[in-house]
Design an enzyme around this catalytic site. Structure first.
Site, short mmCIF file in Angstrom:
data_model
loop_
_atom_site.label_atom_id
_atom_site.label_comp_id
_atom_site.label_asym_id
_atom_site.label_seq_id
_atom_site.Cartn_x
_atom_site.Cartn_y
_atom_site.Cartn_z
N CYS A 180 104.19 22.96 30.95
CA CYS A 180 103.32 24.06 30.49
C CYS A 180 104.17 25.25 30.03
CB CYS A 180 102.31 24.43 31.57
SG CYS A 180 100.94 25.44 30.94
N GLU B 67 101.55 17.19 36.66
CA GLU B 67 101.30 17.05 38.10
C GLU B 67 99.81 17.07 38.43
OE1 GLU B 67 102.10 19.76 36.58
OE2 GLU B 67 101.17 21.50 37.55
N HIS C 17 99.66 19.67 32.25
CA HIS C 17 100.13 19.70 33.63
C HIS C 17 100.29 18.26 34.12
CE1 HIS C 17 100.28 23.93 34.71
NE2 HIS C 17 99.35 24.09 33.79
#
Lengths: 202, 253
Positions: free
Chosen positions: A80, A181, A179
């Site tokens: 990001c 994650e 993102h």
């Protein structure tokens, strides 16, 4: 050891959870000494480009990151805002960034789309990295996006009122606007690919 | 058109997921970590947790649970309920929440939105807006304190102001429709969606598949939220997503 850069208002803990979930050991790092000892570096990102750069400066990490990434060629993943600061300059806070990749960070057009982009979007990956990530949905939260000067650095694209760069790659340097994650199975699988790098490419 | 998000909402009280009617008659519904992981697996695009704690001790119990949730799920989640200060927001983001929902405190002190957005980024600050139709039918007013207090503030104007201050998303709940299962307040959703440039999550009233479709097509919502419908498995998340997809709406399948 996998190092996750730990800076104020970053979301290091979330990235750490995802890495641990995949069975890798990682630690949050915030000193130049530790940064230089890492085998992989992940730069998480939330907040603004300007605040992120300020935070890195305050922690005195910029030179260490430069050495690790540009000289020692440690696999580096920016997520990001962590990807945006890889470029020369961001419109957000009019911030000068790391400049590892030539290009600018610009804002989405409010006239065309809702800003911030928030949610899942389909990313199409190019094959020019010698590795074909599977096209899939990933989770985005961004008002700004990168415009690489060198189109060969574009690894993945997505559509948000027009195509924009969703992932970049140059040698040992990787970046995902989404993102990774927080992107369910697709994100974990891509993250696993990065973590299994041995000083090489995906 | 980009994918519409389908979001289950979980009420958290003293470290447990509870189901109840308007904060009363609470029944234990299970372990938040297990339920969150199950929703993640079932295809939820995001999760929203509403912390309905009455005391500081309960709140801190809930935060330690949220930290476990963060480790157990691979999708983003937001936490709302009783957030009053920058420190509250920081605590929630620190345990791994992607976003924080602010409601009453923002009404009392709109600057909280600006300060929070400047510090953490707009995309992490969600305005939770509870609205109710005005008696004369001329629009909607904003409610606070869990829907107990009518502020008299115009909902559309408040949404616009909050976005100008830096809110990055609006979680819009219709108190008229909440719990009715008769469908979302489409007029309200449309009025807010068309007035702001940030994503809007429709909440309150979902009872069947068509309601989700209407919220997106008529209400112009970017995401649809439901609670009991999913908890009681009256409708499965993937059922909603497949239905929307068949009707030509982009979803992550």
């Amino acid at each position: 050891m996998i190092g996750i850069i730990d800076y104020k208002a970053g979301n290091g803990p979330s990235v750490l959870s995802a890495v641990a979930h995949l069975g890798y050991k990682a630690e949050l790092v915030n000193t130049p000494e530790r940064v230089l000892q890492m085998t992989h570096i992940i730069m998480p990102g939330v907040g603004s480009a300007g605040a992120t750069m300020e935070s890195l400066k305050e922690l005195g990490l910029i030179d260490a990151i430069k050495t690790a990434v540009l000289e020692n060629k440690v696999p580096f993943l920016g997520v990001c805002v962590g990807m945006q600061i890889l470029f020369d300059h961001s419109e957000e806070d009019d911030a000068d960034c790391l400049g590892f990749l030539p290009g600018q960070v610009v804002k989405f057009d409010r006239e065309k789309v809702r800003v911030p982009q928030m949610g899942w979007n389909k990313v199409t990956f190019s094959e020019n990295m010698g590795y074909k990530a599977e096209d899939d949905y990933f989770y985005f939260v961004n008002s700004y996006y990168v415009v690489p000067e060198d189109k060969s650095h574009i690894w993945g694209t997505a559509d948000y009122g027009g195509l924009f760069t969703a992932a970049v790659c140059k040698g040992n340097i990787y970046g995902t606007q989404f993102h990774i994650e927080k992107s369910a199975k697709a994100g974990l699988s891509l993250l696993n690919g990065f973590l299994s790098l041995k000083g090489g490419r995906l | 058109m980009r994918p519409v998000r389908v979001i289950p909402c979980l009420d958290i009280h003293n470290g447990r997921v509870v189901k109840g009617v308007k904060f009363t008659d609470l029944k234990d519904a299970g372990d938040p970590v297990e339920i969150a992981a199950a929703y993640d697996k079932a295809g939820a695009d995001e999760l929203v947790f509403l912390d309905i704690s009455a005391t500081v001790e309960e709140r801190s119990t809930n935060m330690s649970v949220m930290s476990k949730v963060a480790k157990a799920v691979s999708i983003p989640f937001a936490v709302g309920g009783g957030i009053r200060t920058i420190e509250d927001i920081e605590r929630i983001l620190d345990v791994g929440a992607a976003k924080v929902g602010i409601n009453s405190a923002a009404i009392e002190n709109p600057d909280l939105i600006k300060t929070a957005a400047d510090k953490f980024g707009s995309s992490r600050i969600v305005l939770a807006l509870d609205a109710k139709k005005k008696a004369d039918g001329s629009g909607w007013t904003v409610l606070k304190n869990g829907g107990m207090v009518d502020t008299g503030i115009d909902a559309v104007k408040w949404a616009i102001q909050a976005v100008e201050l830096g809110a990055g998303e609006i979680l819009l709940t219709s108190l008229d429709c909440d719990g009715t299962k008769d469908g979302y307040d489409l007029e309200l959703t449309k009025a807010i969606s068309e007035s702001v440039s940030v994503p809007v999550i429709a909440s309150g009233g979902a009872g069947k598949l068509e309601h989700f479709y209407d919220a997106v097509t008529i209400g112009k919502a970017d995401a649809v939220l439901a609670a009991s419908l999913f908890h009681f498995k009256e409708v499965e998340i993937m059922e909603v997503k497949r239905y929307l997809s068949q009707k030509g709406i982009n979803v992550r399948l």
